[in-house]
Enzyme design. Structure first.
Site, PDB file in Angstrom:
ATOM      1  N   CYS A   1      -1.616   8.970   2.325  1.00 18.50           N
ATOM      2  CA  CYS A   1      -1.418   8.465   0.963  1.00 18.50           C
ATOM      3  C   CYS A   1      -2.600   8.743   0.045  1.00 18.50           C
ATOM      4  CB  CYS A   1      -1.110   6.969   0.989  1.00 18.50           C
ATOM      5  SG  CYS A   1      -2.414   5.963   1.731  1.00 18.50           S
TER       6      CYS A   1
ATOM      7  N   GLU B   1       0.872  -1.173   0.000  1.00 19.97           N
ATOM      8  CA  GLU B   1       0.000   0.000   0.000  1.00 19.97           C
ATOM      9  C   GLU B   1       0.909   1.223   0.000  1.00 19.97           C
ATOM     10  OE1 GLU B   1      -3.181  -0.092  -0.373  1.00 19.97           O
ATOM     11  OE2 GLU B   1      -3.328  -2.272  -0.243  1.00 19.97           O
TER      12      GLU B   1
END
Length: 481
Positions: free
Chosen positions: A253, A215
């Site tokens: 993110c 991720e």
């Protein structure tokens, strides 16, 4: 903490392997009990979590509950409600060529997993994948980020008090400890963090052919079309401000990295952004601090380029003692500058102006695939083009970041933004092996399977592989499909 003793790590990994091989973690009862204990931890230790995240990042406790504790409580409850159905085998269609047979897909746990979490949501990004790992029946080592030491200490102290300590371990330490852990053979590694470290994880995993889920992130753009309604414009700006500065102050993110706006609309957008920032964040205490001095210096250096500094239209002030950077808006910084080529991960928002908003599609196609694209528009044709002509981990229309809250859709990247999807059932599947189980009996035996061959067998096989059950029945009845 520096290096751990190799003997200590050897013993830890061996204990987890022995626990998993005993079959203990496979039972529905064990999985359910661990999830309930995790829920209890979140409820009973709420104040301790508030304190840890305030110490590490200066997060306000309301933000902590919204982005971490509340999200986790929702995720655990969703897993508890659906665990039995996730664990159940699913019947599978069998073609006539395998008749008489039946088949099902049975999920089985992968084994012993290594989870690396990130510092920006140090509780949420530790426990969210852990929920999936436990639901799938695995034994786990969790390595929290040393950049958020108070949160790491909280996890190391409390997880053994609530979860099965022979099945779930927390290993604290610096980068060297992470490197030590990567030397062991795992059944899967899950990593949340930067692309640079992600490459190190993949390289180490390749030695043991260990599957990896990454991720990562990337530069997530937001697109604001020329919305005609002032109400819709304000709603879009509210959501852009929340998606940029609202979660960990841009250190996320899936946060908005930069903005596309049409030239004729940019002045309106800038004024709305300024007013909304002042309204949302009247006090510094509502804003998370920059996590470390090193990260502060990295963000500060992005503004040192004279052309970049010259593009600032709002904000830009720095406070190195408090690790604080004012919300900053820039218009058309050089596209080859570091602020436009590297993920910002902070409170700086570049705006790129275009003559036609749909020109952003060509721009995005020439860049690495982001974790998310956010588009604020009523134009249905534009939406269709974005879906068909761009690639990203997800695409969200008329909001930002909300996709992370949805357990019913997968969360994850594509290409440079990562691979492997989780949340809800997708977490369960990420940490499971879908094992096909096929059952046959001895009722019939087709001699066409064995030599010597002849043309009649070839003709029969042509029919057999061409048609399914229903199709072959119709063929035998002389009907057309």
């Amino acid at each position: 903490m520096g290096f751990m003793e190799s003997v200590e790590l050897d013993s830890l990994v061996e204990e987890l392997r022995n626990t998993f091989e005993s079959g203990k973690t496979r039972s529905f009862a064990w999985r359910k009990a661990q999830l309930k204990s995790l829920l209890k931890l979140l409820e009973e230790k709420e104040e301790d979590i508030f304190m840890a995240l305030h110490k590490d990042l200066g997060k306000h406790h309301v933000e902590v509950f919204r982005d971490e504790i509340g999200v986790l409580i929702k995720s655990v409850n969703y897993a508890l409600d659906n665990l039995k159905s996730w664990m159940a085998g699913k019947k599978a269609y069998i073609p006539l060529a395998a008749f008489p047979s039946s088949a099902e897909i049975v999920p089985e746990p992968l084994g012993v997993l290594l989870l690396f979490s990130s510092w920006n949501f140090p509780i949420g990004l530790s426990l969210e994948p852990l929920i999936g790992a436990i639901s799938a029946g695995n034994a786990v080592v969790l390595k929290p980020s040393e950049i958020a030491p108070a949160s790491s200490e909280f996890l190391a102290k409390n997880i053994p008090l609530y979860l099965d300590n022979k099945s779930v371990k927390v290993v604290q330490g610096c980068q060297k400890v992470g490197e030590q852990l990567l030397q062991y053979k795992w059944d899967k590694i899950f990593f949340t963090g930067s692309s640079r470290v992600g490459r190190i994880v993949m390289s180490a995993a390749a030695k043991h052919l260990t599957p990896v889920a990454l991720e990562l992130g990337g530069k997530c753009p937001a697109i604001i079309d020329s919305l005609s309604s002032s109400k819709d414009r304000q709603a879009a700006i509210n959501r852009v401000v929340g998606g940029k500065w609202g979660s960990c102050y841009g250190q996320v993110c899936i946060g908005i990295d930069y903005l596309f706006v049409e030239e004729k609309f940019v002045s309106v957008v800038i004024e709305l952004l300024k007013a909304t920032i002042k309204r949302f964040y009247p006090k510094r205490e509502y804003m998370t601090k920059i996590v470390t001095k090193q990260h502060f210096q990295r963000l500060s250096s992005l503004l040192k380029d004279p052309e970049v500094a010259g593009s600032i239209v709002y904000g830009g002030s720095l406070d190195s003692d408090a690790l604080f950077i004012e919300p900053t808006i820039l218009v058309n910084p050089p596209l080859d500058s570091e602020i436009m080529t590297e993920e910002i991960f902070g409170p700086l928002l570049p705006i790129i102006t275009l003559k036609n908003i749909e020109d952003c599609i060509g721009f995005l196609r020439g860049k690495p695939k982001p974790l998310a694209i956010y588009a604020f528009t009523h134009n249905e044709n534009f939406k269709k083009r974005l879906i068909a002509e761009t690639s990203s981990g997800s695409i969200i229309f008329n909001d930002a970041i909300v996709q992370y809250l949805c357990d019913t859709i997968p969360f994850g990247g594509v290409g440079a933004s990562g691979f492997g999807q989780y949340h809800g059932k997708f977490s369960f599947e990420l940490f499971s092996h879908a094992k096909p189980v096929l059952r046959r009996n001895f009722w019939t035996e087709f001699t066409f399977r064995y030599p010597p061959w002849d043309e009649s067998k070839l003709k029969f096989m042509r029919l057999l592989y061409r048609f399914d059950y229903f199709g072959l029945l119709l063929l035998m009845l002389g009907l057309k499909r």
